[in-house]
Design a protein around this motif. Structure first.
Motif, PDB file in Angstrom:
ATOM      1  N   HIS A  53    -116.471 -33.648  33.024  1.00  0.00           N
ATOM      2  CA  HIS A  53    -115.084 -33.313  32.727  1.00  0.00           C
ATOM      3  C   HIS A  53    -114.862 -32.963  31.262  1.00  0.00           C
ATOM      4  CE1 HIS A  53    -113.989 -34.599  36.738  1.00  0.00           C
ATOM      5  NE2 HIS A  53    -114.672 -35.699  36.542  1.00  0.00           N
ATOM      6  N   THR A  79    -109.354 -32.467  24.495  1.00  0.00           N
ATOM      7  CA  THR A  79    -108.653 -33.146  25.583  1.00  0.00           C
ATOM      8  C   THR A  79    -109.444 -34.297  26.179  1.00  0.00           C
ATOM      9  OG1 THR A  79    -109.542 -31.800  27.418  1.00  0.00           O
ATOM     10  CG2 THR A  79    -107.652 -30.907  26.209  1.00  0.00           C
ATOM     11  N   THR A  80    -110.738 -34.343  25.929  1.00  0.00           N
ATOM     12  CA  THR A  80    -111.601 -35.301  26.626  1.00  0.00           C
ATOM     13  C   THR A  80    -112.682 -35.823  25.686  1.00  0.00           C
ATOM     14  OG1 THR A  80    -111.257 -34.033  28.663  1.00  0.00           O
ATOM     15  CG2 THR A  80    -113.017 -35.665  28.677  1.00  0.00           C
ATOM     16  N   ARG A  96    -109.167 -39.181  28.480  1.00  0.00           N
ATOM     17  CA  ARG A  96    -108.786 -37.830  28.910  1.00  0.00           C
ATOM     18  C   ARG A  96    -107.279 -37.655  28.788  1.00  0.00           C
ATOM     19  NH1 ARG A  96    -110.981 -33.475  31.363  1.00  0.00           N
ATOM     20  NH2 ARG A  96    -109.892 -32.340  33.007  1.00  0.00           N
ATOM     21  N   THR A 146    -104.244 -35.126  29.686  1.00  0.00           N
ATOM     22  CA  THR A 146    -104.079 -34.057  30.659  1.00  0.00           C
ATOM     23  C   THR A 146    -102.630 -33.967  31.110  1.00  0.00           C
ATOM     24  OG1 THR A 146    -105.037 -33.124  32.679  1.00  0.00           O
ATOM     25  CG2 THR A 146    -104.609 -35.499  32.677  1.00  0.00           C
ATOM     26  N   SER A 177    -111.119 -35.185  39.924  1.00  0.00           N
ATOM     27  CA  SER A 177    -110.061 -35.403  38.942  1.00  0.00           C
ATOM     28  C   SER A 177    -108.677 -35.052  39.479  1.00  0.00           C
ATOM     29  CB  SER A 177    -110.322 -34.565  37.691  1.00  0.00           C
ATOM     30  OG  SER A 177    -110.146 -33.178  37.971  1.00  0.00           O
ATOM     31  N   THR A 205    -107.093 -32.530  38.808  1.00  0.00           N
ATOM     32  CA  THR A 205    -106.366 -31.761  37.786  1.00  0.00           C
ATOM     33  C   THR A 205    -106.915 -30.329  37.756  1.00  0.00           C
ATOM     34  OG1 THR A 205    -107.874 -32.664  36.114  1.00  0.00           O
ATOM     35  CG2 THR A 205    -105.748 -33.761  36.386  1.00  0.00           C
ATOM     36  N   HIS A 226    -105.983 -27.973  34.663  1.00  0.00           N
ATOM     37  CA  HIS A 226    -106.705 -28.353  33.444  1.00  0.00           C
ATOM     38  C   HIS A 226    -108.149 -27.865  33.495  1.00  0.00           C
ATOM     39  CE1 HIS A 226    -107.678 -31.813  30.384  1.00  0.00           C
ATOM     40  NE2 HIS A 226    -108.433 -30.755  30.182  1.00  0.00           N
ATOM     41  N   HIS A 227    -108.832 -28.094  34.600  1.00  0.00           N
ATOM     42  CA  HIS A 227    -110.253 -27.733  34.675  1.00  0.00           C
ATOM     43  C   HIS A 227    -110.463 -26.221  34.702  1.00  0.00           C
ATOM     44  CE1 HIS A 227    -114.353 -29.311  35.326  1.00  0.00           C
ATOM     45  NE2 HIS A 227    -114.558 -28.124  35.858  1.00  0.00           N
ATOM     46  N   CYS A 254    -106.647 -25.173  22.513  1.00  0.00           N
ATOM     47  CA  CYS A 254    -105.925 -26.450  22.597  1.00  0.00           C
ATOM     48  C   CYS A 254    -105.281 -26.815  21.271  1.00  0.00           C
ATOM     49  CB  CYS A 254    -106.863 -27.561  23.046  1.00  0.00           C
ATOM     50  SG  CYS A 254    -107.453 -27.395  24.742  1.00  0.00           S
ATOM     51  N   LEU A 286    -103.318 -32.340  24.348  1.00  0.00           N
ATOM     52  CA  LEU A 286    -103.184 -31.984  25.757  1.00  0.00           C
ATOM     53  C   LEU A 286    -103.654 -30.554  25.959  1.00  0.00           C
ATOM     54  CD1 LEU A 286     -99.633 -33.460  26.242  1.00  0.00           C
ATOM     55  CD2 LEU A 286    -101.680 -34.311  27.406  1.00  0.00           C
ATOM     56  N   PRO A 287    -104.061 -30.172  27.166  1.00  0.00           N
ATOM     57  CA  PRO A 287    -104.311 -28.747  27.423  1.00  0.00           C
ATOM     58  C   PRO A 287    -103.008 -27.985  27.285  1.00  0.00           C
ATOM     59  CG  PRO A 287    -104.322 -29.991  29.468  1.00  0.00           C
ATOM     60  CD  PRO A 287    -104.260 -31.004  28.362  1.00  0.00           C
TER      61      PRO A 287
END
Length: 310
Positions: free
Chosen positions: A22, A30-31, A40, A42, A118, A120, A123-124, A147, A166-167
């Protein structure tokens, strides 16, 4: 030859190996993943949030890992509700009876990793789209720039989140003209999918719950989203162990070299070699790329021609 039979086995779980997929490189704003902690930042259906998972032993049986989770922001409750899926609590390591010896070895060496989900999708997809047709190093740098430029500060105590972001929110992306992305190094062919994904972001929560087939059907309707992007996304987001990114520059050669001794192959050959492991092809591919080493390299390396102004 009879197709190998998948058999689940009990094995200690490695949270570091499971959660590493991730993170988009070490500089992902973000991670973060360090020894004993995964953080993380998100977006969720309830708003932004930060999730921090800590553990005391790795690898370890789930009951012995000392896992703890805490979250902040409007999306905190939603994030805490996804922890079991994210850490692969419902996934099991396994092996194939009568599999190729290289596959048996790769699965054995990577059995600590689990395929989590996830949920999400938005986001990914963003860093995955950025990774289209460029090197991994360039993708990491461009994702960080995006970002830093558009992502809001992450919720949570400063001693945990620091300068994490955050993204980019969908509203910050979807009306941006293609030329705006050029100083970041992102050309129009990747800028348009980013804005299209942002335009459909609210629908993606339902797509994430609909299963791999439905999510694939929806995603491939978006301009610039093809088999490589979908195959790279369904595993980490939906927990699909069969997801294979077709169109990757390295994967066909890696699989063909490991399983057939062939230095070069195309996607059709890769899928042919992975076919006996249908249902777990993504897991087998991940195990091979992690442990089997790459195919022999020939010729000069491709030159990188960056667009970014910094």
């Amino acid at each position: 030859m009879t197709a190998p039979v998948w058999r689940e086995v009990d094995a200690p779980r490695s949270l570091r190996r499971t959660l590493g997929i991730h993170r988009m490189g070490f500089g992902d704003p973000t991670t973060r993943l360090v020894e004993g902690r995964f953080t993380r930042c998100t977006l969720t259906p309830d708003g932004p949030g930060t999730l921090s998972i800590t553990w005391t032993a790795d690898p370890a049986a789930p009951t012995d890992a000392g896992v703890d989770a805490v979250a902040w922001g409007p999306g905190a409750d939603w994030l805490l509700g996804t922890v079991d899926d994210l850490v692969g609590a419902h996934d099991r390591a396994g092996t194939f009876d009568d599999a190729h010896p290289v596959v048996e070895r790769a699965l054995r060496l990577t059995r600590g990793g689990r395929i989590g989900a996830s949920r999400t999708l938005y986001h990914h997809l963003l860093p995955t789209i950025i990774g289209q047709r460029i090197t991994g190093g360039e993708a990491v740098r461009q994702w960080e720039r995006l970002c830093r430029e558009l992502g809001d500060p992450a919720p949570g105590p400063v001693e945990v989140v620091g300068d994490m972001r955050l993204p980019p929110a969908p509203a910050a992306l979807h009306r941006r003209p293609a030329w705006w992305f050029h100083p970041l190094g992102i050309e129009s062919k990747r800028a348009r999918p980013l804005t299209e994904v942002a335009r459909h972001a609210t629908k993606m929560w339902a797509w994430s719950d609909a299963g791999p087939a439905e999510a694939t059907a929806k995603l491939t309707l978006l301009p610039g989203i093809g088999p490589w992007t979908v195959g790279s996304t369904l595993g980490p987001v939906l927990g699909d162990p069969d997801a294979v990114p077709v169109g990757d520059y390295h994967h066909p050669n890696t699989v063909a070299w490991a399983l057939a001794g062939e230095a070069r192959a195309d996607d059709d050959r890769m899928l042919e070699l992975l076919e006996p492991y249908r249902g777990q092809r993504g897991r087998v591919l991940w195990a091979l790329t992690t442990t089997a080493g790459g195919a022999p390299k020939f010729g000069p390396r491709q030159r990188i021609l960056p667009m970014a102004r910094w």
